[in-house]
Write an enzyme that holds these catalytic residues in place. Structure first.
Site, mmCIF file in Angstrom:
data_model
loop_
_atom_site.group_PDB
_atom_site.id
_atom_site.type_symbol
_atom_site.label_atom_id
_atom_site.label_comp_id
_atom_site.label_asym_id
_atom_site.label_seq_id
_atom_site.Cartn_x
_atom_site.Cartn_y
_atom_site.Cartn_z
ATOM 1 N N ALA A 35 56.375 -60.077 -0.119
ATOM 2 C CA ALA A 35 56.066 -60.457 -1.495
ATOM 3 C C ALA A 35 57.038 -60.645 -2.448
ATOM 4 C CB ALA A 35 55.146 -59.155 -1.795
ATOM 5 N N GLN A 87 49.971 -65.071 6.114
ATOM 6 C CA GLN A 87 49.594 -63.709 6.417
ATOM 7 C C GLN A 87 48.400 -63.139 5.582
ATOM 8 O OE1 GLN A 87 51.616 -60.174 5.804
ATOM 9 N NE2 GLN A 87 51.899 -59.685 8.144
ATOM 10 N N CYS A 118 51.496 -52.499 5.914
ATOM 11 C CA CYS A 118 51.859 -52.154 4.499
ATOM 12 C C CYS A 118 51.785 -50.513 4.244
ATOM 13 C CB CYS A 118 51.141 -52.757 3.430
ATOM 14 S SG CYS A 118 51.236 -52.469 1.895
ATOM 15 N N LYS A 160 50.526 -57.851 12.914
ATOM 16 C CA LYS A 160 51.852 -57.038 12.646
ATOM 17 C C LYS A 160 51.480 -55.681 12.350
ATOM 18 C CE LYS A 160 56.335 -57.430 10.244
ATOM 19 N NZ LYS A 160 56.386 -56.216 9.236
ATOM 20 N N ASN A 222 60.431 -55.806 15.330
ATOM 21 C CA ASN A 222 60.940 -55.777 13.785
ATOM 22 C C ASN A 222 61.277 -54.369 13.555
ATOM 23 O OD1 ASN A 222 59.111 -55.700 10.717
ATOM 24 N ND2 ASN A 222 61.056 -56.424 11.090
ATOM 25 N N GLY A 223 62.502 -54.503 12.784
ATOM 26 C CA GLY A 223 63.228 -53.307 12.199
ATOM 27 C C GLY A 223 64.643 -53.363 12.604
ATOM 28 N N ASP A 224 65.636 -53.062 11.531
ATOM 29 C CA ASP A 224 66.899 -53.028 11.656
ATOM 30 C C ASP A 224 67.777 -54.249 12.344
ATOM 31 O OD1 ASP A 224 66.397 -50.650 10.340
ATOM 32 O OD2 ASP A 224 66.928 -49.202 12.041
#
Length: 393
Positions: A35, A87, A118, A160, A222-224
């Site tokens: 966002a 999305q 979220c 996701k 997803n992540g890092d």
């Protein structure tokens, strides 16, 4: 692909194109919706550096069905965006279905993603976002409805999600199987719980477990992922079919060039000096003016990007403060001209985490939410207030 199929080089990776239904993504990389970040301006910057799927900012299904001006702006795309990706966030199967149908029938998208990640309190405390997959009946209804509506237009639909609410209330394996059985084109997992927000270390082992549990549908991790080398390490450790990049590209749209090189088997990496970073900042601001058709709004928007762009670079405190409050393109040009354009890439000081990680905290949930896995009548009424705009993932 199994982990053993992956080359051992730290800087190169030979991964096949990502298949999302009838769409072939040559570079198996997805820009995560953020966002206030992944508007048309930033997506263009990223596309100019590398390939992949570049997802728009999240839009709530209710706002889209009601055709609010902001929701219509959020689903807008440049004419040359080859894969128009949107999305959606929603808590009501009927409203989500209507929103997907609108995107299909009015030709607003080529790919739709559903957000179940979220962690923001104002969403989860009403049962939305990362809290929603705990209710298996509601999650199933939303995904099945969305897939059915998307299939009418032959559009691939993906989801996701996060690992779960906390380590004692994990949902990702069940949710992944439900989504696979419903016919989604891919499942993306952020390797954190809602409790973690963006803090701590992403659990790549959980991503590997999901990959193993769903051998018949693409799984994305997803992540890092702060660098191409991180993406290579994730693929090697987990066997995923592609990666999703969020905060790692803030102030670094050229990361998509590095990722494309890595996935094409090249060790080429862009190490921008001050002149290149300055040029990217100014172009970003110009594109924001085009996006908003409002120079004042565009320059307010670019301010939050300054710390990310200049992370690790030598920029005086007064100049940093001025850049963070820049009012016009003319002033921005003058401030950028004060930088030492001979400055070289600062190396590791410019790498690594960026953006706000937050701190671990107990996820806000409706009273009694964890007592059972199905939605009660009272919880259904509470969910009606959960569909609000928020960053998510």
């Amino acid at each position: 692909m199994t982990v053993t199929d992956i080359p051992t080089s730290d800087t190169k990776l030979d991964l096949p194109p990502l298949k999302l239904g009838n769409i072939t993504v040559e570079t198996p990389v997805v820009l995560a919706p953020m966002a206030g970040i992944t508007n048309t301006a930033f997506r263009r910057l990223c596309r100019e550096h590398g390939g992949g799927v570049f997802v728009s900012e999240m839009v709530t299904s209710r706002a889209l069905v009601e055709r609010t001006p902001e929701s219509m702006r959020l689903i807008s795309h440049d004419e040359d965006e080859k894969i128009r990706s949107v999305q959606l966030y929603g808590v009501d199967p009927e409203t989500v279905g209507k929103a997907v149908r609108m995107l299909v029938e009015e030709d607003h998208a080529d790919h739709i993603d559903l957000n179940f990640g979220c962690p923001v309190a104002k969403v989860t405390r009403r049962g939305g976002g990362a809290a929603l997959p705990w209710k298996l009946d509601l999650f199933t209804d939303i995904v099945q409805t969305a897939v059915r509506e998307a299939s009418a237009g032959n559009l691939p639909l993906t989801i996701k999600m996060r690992k779960g609410i906390d380590e004692d209330h994990l949902t990702y394996l069940e949710a992944g199987r439900i989504a696979r059985d419903a016919g989604v084109a891919a499942v993306a997992l952020h390797g954190r719980t809602a409790n973690q927000f963006y803090s701590g270390k992403a659990d790549w082992d959980a991503i590997a477990r999901l990959r193993e549990a769903l051998p018949d549908v693409p799984v994305l991790g997803n992540g890092d992922i702060w660098s191409a080398e991180d993406a290579i390490a994730m693929v090697r450790q987990t066997g995923v079919d592609g990666v999703v990049v969020g905060r790692g590209c803030q102030g670094r749209p050229w990361l998509f060039g590095d990722l494309m090189a890595a996935f094409e088997g090249s060790d080429a990496r862009l190490k921008p000096g001050m002149a290149e970073v300055s040029a990217a900042v100014y172009r970003h601001a110009e594109l924001l003016v085009d996006t908003f058709d409002d120079e004042n709004k565009a320059l307010r928007d670019i301010r939050k990007h300054m710390a990310w762009y200049f992370k690790g670079y030598v920029v005086g405190g007064d100049l940093r403060a001025a850049l963070a409050s820049v009012p016009t393109l003319e002033v921005l040009r003058g401030l950028l001209d004060q930088l030492d354009m001979s400055g070289e890439y600062p190396g590791t000081d410019a790498e690594g985490p960026r953006g706000r990680a937050g701190t671990p905290k107990r996820t806000a949930l409706p009273a009694g939410w964890l007592d059972n896995r199905t939605v009660s009548t009272s919880e259904g009424a509470e969910l009606a207030g959960a569909e609000i705009d928020a960053s998510g993932g």
